[in-house]
Scaffold this motif. Sequence first.
Motif, PDB file in Angstrom:
ATOM      1  N   PRO A   1     -39.093 -16.181  43.327  1.00 48.21           N
ATOM      2  CA  PRO A   1     -38.520 -14.618  42.898  1.00 48.21           C
ATOM      3  C   PRO A   1     -37.808 -13.746  43.703  1.00 48.21           C
ATOM      4  N   LYS A   2     -37.171 -13.041  43.002  1.00 48.67           N
ATOM      5  CA  LYS A   2     -35.984 -12.127  43.475  1.00 48.67           C
ATOM      6  C   LYS A   2     -36.603 -11.541  44.614  1.00 48.67           C
ATOM      7  N   ALA A   3     -37.876 -11.128  44.915  1.00 47.94           N
ATOM      8  CA  ALA A   3     -38.571 -10.496  45.867  1.00 47.94           C
ATOM      9  C   ALA A   3     -38.663 -11.170  47.026  1.00 47.94           C
ATOM     10  N   ALA A   4     -39.196 -12.180  46.960  1.00 48.98           N
ATOM     11  CA  ALA A   4     -39.190 -13.017  47.985  1.00 48.98           C
ATOM     12  C   ALA A   4     -37.990 -13.442  48.691  1.00 48.98           C
ATOM     13  N   GLN A   5     -36.922 -13.759  47.825  1.00 51.86           N
ATOM     14  CA  GLN A   5     -35.404 -13.945  48.192  1.00 51.86           C
ATOM     15  C   GLN A   5     -35.021 -12.820  49.133  1.00 51.86           C
ATOM     16  N   ALA A   6     -35.336 -11.514  48.698  1.00 48.53           N
ATOM     17  CA  ALA A   6     -34.703 -10.398  49.359  1.00 48.53           C
ATOM     18  C   ALA A   6     -35.622 -10.298  50.861  1.00 48.53           C
ATOM     19  N   LEU A   7     -36.628 -10.731  51.051  1.00 49.25           N
ATOM     20  CA  LEU A   7     -37.209 -11.003  52.219  1.00 49.25           C
ATOM     21  C   LEU A   7     -36.762 -12.052  53.058  1.00 49.25           C
ATOM     22  N   TRP A   8     -36.683 -13.143  52.405  1.00 45.76           N
ATOM     23  CA  TRP A   8     -36.496 -14.403  53.393  1.00 45.76           C
ATOM     24  C   TRP A   8     -35.239 -14.863  53.503  1.00 45.76           C
ATOM     25  N   LYS A   9     -34.237 -14.378  52.638  1.00 45.14           N
ATOM     26  CA  LYS A   9     -32.688 -14.735  52.679  1.00 45.14           C
ATOM     27  C   LYS A   9     -32.126 -14.130  53.933  1.00 45.14           C
TER      28      LYS A   9
ATOM     29  N   ASN B   1     -29.458 -23.050  46.531  1.00 46.53           N
ATOM     30  CA  ASN B   1     -29.681 -24.187  45.559  1.00 46.53           C
ATOM     31  C   ASN B   1     -31.316 -24.575  45.733  1.00 46.53           C
ATOM     32  N   VAL B   2     -31.942 -24.326  46.917  1.00 46.62           N
ATOM     33  CA  VAL B   2     -33.182 -24.489  47.247  1.00 46.62           C
ATOM     34  C   VAL B   2     -34.160 -23.316  46.400  1.00 46.62           C
ATOM     35  N   PHE B   3     -33.792 -21.996  46.455  1.00 46.16           N
ATOM     36  CA  PHE B   3     -34.209 -20.848  46.122  1.00 46.16           C
ATOM     37  C   PHE B   3     -34.312 -20.960  44.672  1.00 46.16           C
ATOM     38  N   ALA B   4     -33.077 -21.456  43.981  1.00 47.09           N
ATOM     39  CA  ALA B   4     -32.981 -22.035  42.512  1.00 47.09           C
ATOM     40  C   ALA B   4     -34.164 -22.875  42.067  1.00 47.09           C
ATOM     41  N   LYS B   5     -33.738 -23.964  42.841  1.00 49.07           N
ATOM     42  CA  LYS B   5     -34.678 -25.124  42.664  1.00 49.07           C
ATOM     43  C   LYS B   5     -36.321 -24.789  42.381  1.00 49.07           C
ATOM     44  N   TYR B   6     -36.788 -23.880  43.155  1.00 51.23           N
ATOM     45  CA  TYR B   6     -38.064 -23.559  43.163  1.00 51.23           C
ATOM     46  C   TYR B   6     -38.401 -22.328  42.616  1.00 51.23           C
ATOM     47  N   ASP B   7     -37.306 -21.793  41.902  1.00 53.88           N
ATOM     48  CA  ASP B   7     -37.504 -20.554  40.886  1.00 53.88           C
ATOM     49  C   ASP B   7     -38.179 -19.590  41.704  1.00 53.88           C
TER      50      ASP B   7
END
Length: 186
Positions: A32-40, A24-30
């Motif tokens: 990027p998929k590349a950042a999510q791949a690193l941070w998730k 939800n936080v990733f979606a709220k702040y839009d």
Amino acid sequence: TCIDKFPGSLPEDALLHLDAIAGNVFAKYDTPKAAQALWKPRFLRAAAWFVARERERRAGIQHSLTEVESAEWAVTEHFAVHGVADRIDILTNGGAAILDYKTGKPPAPKQIKAFLAPQLLLEAAMLEAGAFEPAGKRTAKELLYVWFSGGKTPGEIEPVDLALVDETVRRLRDFIRKLSDPAMPY
């Protein structure tokens, strides 16, 4: 937070709840998929570590308070402190634990002992004075920095020496007294 949502024991799927919050936080702040791949993955390692530690701690906790704003704590007649405690656990033994969450490394014990990082020590004094009203007047039995990294070491809990509380308050009062002297250059 997970603490507020599950005040008693954590559900078996607590990690899934934290994962959903992160999504939800990733979606709220839009994010990027590349950042999510690193941070998730880092988040999930830290979250799994946290859930395991939290399950261990819960047996000694009556209830937890999060983001606790303080009332005014009069350090001296003309100087007051306000603050926010990330978390105060009311312990089953009647005392309390104050936890401060960090994503960067917390202060080193040497820094704390040299009074260069007095935050948790002052929060303990504020708690004892009753400045964190929802917690009441309590004695801190634990001061803990909870560090999340999600890296090779997913997190750590670093205790702060409670024996330093009184000396920290004395030093703060001395510092205020010195700065209150009109003859003191600064």
